[in-house]
Write a protein that holds these residues in place. Structure first.
Motif, PDB file in Angstrom:
ATOM      1  N   GLY A  40       0.769  -1.198   0.136  1.00  0.00           N
ATOM      2  CA  GLY A  40       0.197   0.029   0.064  1.00  0.00           C
ATOM      3  C   GLY A  40       0.794   1.162  -0.112  1.00  0.00           C
ATOM      4  N   VAL A  41       0.034   2.365  -0.191  1.00  0.00           N
ATOM      5  CA  VAL A  41       0.851   3.630  -0.107  1.00  0.00           C
ATOM      6  C   VAL A  41      -0.215   4.541   0.718  1.00  0.00           C
ATOM      7  CG1 VAL A  41       1.823   5.739  -1.593  1.00  0.00           C
ATOM      8  CG2 VAL A  41       1.967   3.239  -2.425  1.00  0.00           C
ATOM      9  N   SER A  42       0.407   5.507   1.523  1.00  0.00           N
ATOM     10  CA  SER A  42      -0.137   6.473   2.079  1.00  0.00           C
ATOM     11  C   SER A  42       0.308   7.735   2.419  1.00  0.00           C
ATOM     12  CB  SER A  42      -0.458   5.893   3.699  1.00  0.00           C
ATOM     13  OG  SER A  42      -0.835   6.703   4.906  1.00  0.00           O
ATOM     14  N   THR A  43      -0.262   8.573   1.936  1.00  0.00           N
ATOM     15  CA  THR A  43       0.054  10.059   2.184  1.00  0.00           C
ATOM     16  C   THR A  43       0.041  10.367   3.541  1.00  0.00           C
ATOM     17  OG1 THR A  43      -2.049  10.803   1.578  1.00  0.00           O
ATOM     18  CG2 THR A  43      -0.265  10.668  -0.062  1.00  0.00           C
ATOM     19  N   ILE A  44       0.788  11.124   4.232  1.00  0.00           N
ATOM     20  CA  ILE A  44       0.760  11.716   5.369  1.00  0.00           C
ATOM     21  C   ILE A  44      -0.037  13.249   5.163  1.00  0.00           C
ATOM     22  CG2 ILE A  44       1.810  12.355   7.645  1.00  0.00           C
ATOM     23  CD1 ILE A  44       1.942   9.425   6.910  1.00  0.00           C
ATOM     24  N   GLU A  45      -0.794  13.594   6.154  1.00  0.00           N
ATOM     25  CA  GLU A  45      -1.764  14.767   5.894  1.00  0.00           C
ATOM     26  C   GLU A  45      -1.530  15.517   7.121  1.00  0.00           C
ATOM     27  OE1 GLU A  45      -2.475  15.591   3.158  1.00  0.00           O
ATOM     28  OE2 GLU A  45      -2.821  13.901   1.745  1.00  0.00           O
ATOM     29  N   ILE A  46      -1.591  16.851   6.980  1.00  0.00           N
ATOM     30  CA  ILE A  46      -1.952  17.675   8.145  1.00  0.00           C
ATOM     31  C   ILE A  46      -3.296  18.092   7.977  1.00  0.00           C
ATOM     32  CG2 ILE A  46      -1.601  19.760   9.276  1.00  0.00           C
ATOM     33  CD1 ILE A  46       1.424  19.903   8.260  1.00  0.00           C
ATOM     34  N   TYR A  47      -4.300  17.711   8.949  1.00  0.00           N
ATOM     35  CA  TYR A  47      -5.621  17.865   8.941  1.00  0.00           C
ATOM     36  C   TYR A  47      -5.835  19.337  10.133  1.00  0.00           C
ATOM     37  CZ  TYR A  47      -6.307  13.756   6.676  1.00  0.00           C
ATOM     38  OH  TYR A  47      -6.321  12.470   5.886  1.00  0.00           O
ATOM     39  N   THR A  92      -7.430  19.226   4.871  1.00  0.00           N
ATOM     40  CA  THR A  92      -6.184  19.113   4.743  1.00  0.00           C
ATOM     41  C   THR A  92      -5.218  20.210   4.041  1.00  0.00           C
ATOM     42  OG1 THR A  92      -5.788  18.262   2.558  1.00  0.00           O
ATOM     43  CG2 THR A  92      -6.368  16.665   4.288  1.00  0.00           C
ATOM     44  N   ALA A  93      -3.895  20.342   4.742  1.00  0.00           N
ATOM     45  CA  ALA A  93      -3.039  21.328   4.129  1.00  0.00           C
ATOM     46  C   ALA A  93      -2.948  21.033   2.699  1.00  0.00           C
ATOM     47  CB  ALA A  93      -1.697  21.182   4.751  1.00  0.00           C
ATOM     48  N   ASP A  94      -2.477  21.968   1.875  1.00  0.00           N
ATOM     49  CA  ASP A  94      -2.443  21.878   0.635  1.00  0.00           C
ATOM     50  C   ASP A  94      -1.755  20.603  -0.175  1.00  0.00           C
ATOM     51  OD1 ASP A  94      -3.942  24.292   0.275  1.00  0.00           O
ATOM     52  OD2 ASP A  94      -2.143  25.574  -0.021  1.00  0.00           O
ATOM     53  N   ASP A 143      -2.900  29.535   8.710  1.00  0.00           N
ATOM     54  CA  ASP A 143      -1.482  29.576   9.053  1.00  0.00           C
ATOM     55  C   ASP A 143      -0.776  28.167   8.906  1.00  0.00           C
ATOM     56  OD1 ASP A 143      -1.463  32.056   9.736  1.00  0.00           O
ATOM     57  OD2 ASP A 143      -2.198  31.959  11.463  1.00  0.00           O
ATOM     58  N   ILE A 144      -1.696  26.933   8.807  1.00  0.00           N
ATOM     59  CA  ILE A 144      -0.995  25.734   8.937  1.00  0.00           C
ATOM     60  C   ILE A 144      -0.773  25.021   7.649  1.00  0.00           C
ATOM     61  CG2 ILE A 144      -1.048  23.293   9.798  1.00  0.00           C
ATOM     62  CD1 ILE A 144      -2.240  24.410  12.160  1.00  0.00           C
ATOM     63  N   GLN A 145       0.431  24.862   7.026  1.00  0.00           N
ATOM     64  CA  GLN A 145       0.658  24.140   5.820  1.00  0.00           C
ATOM     65  C   GLN A 145       1.652  23.263   5.566  1.00  0.00           C
ATOM     66  OE1 GLN A 145      -1.158  24.148   3.124  1.00  0.00           O
ATOM     67  NE2 GLN A 145      -2.690  25.993   3.546  1.00  0.00           N
ATOM     68  N   THR A 146       2.644  23.536   6.500  1.00  0.00           N
ATOM     69  CA  THR A 146       3.865  22.449   6.577  1.00  0.00           C
ATOM     70  C   THR A 146       4.207  22.120   8.092  1.00  0.00           C
ATOM     71  OG1 THR A 146       5.627  24.115   6.668  1.00  0.00           O
ATOM     72  CG2 THR A 146       4.589  23.790   4.539  1.00  0.00           C
ATOM     73  N   LEU A 147       5.079  21.172   8.039  1.00  0.00           N
ATOM     74  CA  LEU A 147       5.557  20.511   9.371  1.00  0.00           C
ATOM     75  C   LEU A 147       6.226  22.002  10.180  1.00  0.00           C
ATOM     76  CD1 LEU A 147       7.357  17.331   8.940  1.00  0.00           C
ATOM     77  CD2 LEU A 147       4.935  17.693   9.890  1.00  0.00           C
ATOM     78  N   ASP A 148       6.691  23.152   9.295  1.00  0.00           N
ATOM     79  CA  ASP A 148       7.197  24.189  10.173  1.00  0.00           C
ATOM     80  C   ASP A 148       6.216  24.911  11.033  1.00  0.00           C
ATOM     81  OD1 ASP A 148       9.771  23.967   9.160  1.00  0.00           O
ATOM     82  OD2 ASP A 148       9.465  25.053   7.421  1.00  0.00           O
ATOM     83  N   ASP A 149       5.120  24.768  10.318  1.00  0.00           N
ATOM     84  CA  ASP A 149       3.974  25.567  10.987  1.00  0.00           C
ATOM     85  C   ASP A 149       3.188  25.265  12.108  1.00  0.00           C
ATOM     86  OD1 ASP A 149       4.122  27.271   8.901  1.00  0.00           O
ATOM     87  OD2 ASP A 149       2.881  26.071   7.400  1.00  0.00           O
TER      88      ASP A 149
END
Length: 267
Positions: free
Chosen positions: A112-119, A209-211, A126-132
């Motif tokens: 399988g394949v899984s994308t890791i998303e920020i919800y 989700t983030a972009d 202000d939240i798009q990446t791990l930095d945020d």
């Protein structure tokens, strides 16, 4: 009449041969979680269904020398069972981690394949990446799991810009997204293959989700270290199913898209 008699003989011989092959096959047991939609879950009729259920059935149709029985279990019982010898392999859309590789065999072929998303809440721009996520309150993560490793790797690379990583169980998936919508958390970092989109839609939550995904992982079944020969047969079976396009079709069926189209960024 003679032709009919000969046909009966041939059919009987065929059944005997089939029975012999089945009898010679070694039976192993896979533990699949009973409440992880769409990987494996009990439907309204109490039947275990899902992506990994179908994958195991397809593997059984092509693997040589083995037959895999499915047992539905809780998430906690799965890894306990493989460590005790009760189960020979475990599903659950698992990532490779150093901790797991010490204890289990990982197939050479991912299933399988899984994308890791920020919800996040849709009004949080202000939240798009791990930095945020620095300074934000996250939903708890499991120690030594894939998300924990992702976040600790980030922290190791950013000594002056640390994400606070809360450890522990945060309840059912639906509760995590509900808590996010209610403001208890600022973000939930989760794999996409646990049916988040469906849960969020069912609860009518203002969560998005983030972009872009923060990571794309290969996912695996883990195998007991006692079953090296089975691992080799398993790899051949999965490789065959990939070549046939079977896993891509199952991905479209259960996830609404071919997850194998994504480029893996993390093994």
């Amino acid at each position: 009449m003679k032709k009919y008699f000969n046909l009966l003989i041939l059919t009987a011989l065929g059944l005997l041969l089939t029975t012999k092959v089945d009898a010679d096959s070694k039976t192993l047991t896979v533990a699949l979680e009973q409440n992880t939609q769409p990987l494996s879950y009990n439907n309204k009729n109490g039947k275990l269904v899902g992506y990994e259920v179908d994958v195991i059935k397809k593997i059984n149709s092509v693997i040589k020398g083995y037959h895999i029985e499915i047992e539905a279990v809780s998430a906690e019982a799965a890894e306990v069972g493989i460590e005790s010898g009760k189960y020979d392999l475990v599903g659950g859309g698992l990532f490779k981690t150093a901790e797991r590789e010490k204890k289990y065999l990982f197939p050479s072929e991912n299933t399988g394949v899984s994308t890791i998303e920020i919800y996040k809440r849709s009004d949080d721009k202000d939240i798009q990446t791990l930095d945020d996520l620095v300074g934000k309150k996250l939903s708890p993560v499991t120690a030594n799991g894939g998300i924990y490793n992702l976040l600790t790797t980030y922290n190791n690379k950013h000594q002056d810009n640390q994400i606070t990583i809360p450890l522990g169980e945060s309840g059912e998936l639906a509760q995590r997204y509900q808590n996010l919508a209610d403001g208890k958390y600022d973000a939930v970092v989760m794999p996409s293959n646990f049916g988040a989109d469906k849960i969020i839609k069912q609860l009518n939550l203002d969560v998005v989700t983030a972009d872009e995904p923060v990571q794309v992982n290969a996912t695996y079944f883990i195998i007991s270290k006692k079953e090296q020969k089975f691992k080799e047969a398993f790899d051949k079976a999965v490789n065959k199913l990939k070549a046939q396009g079977t896993l891509s079709k199952l991905s479209k069926k259960w996830f609404g898209e071919d997850m194998f189209k994504y480029k893996i960024t993390e093994e």
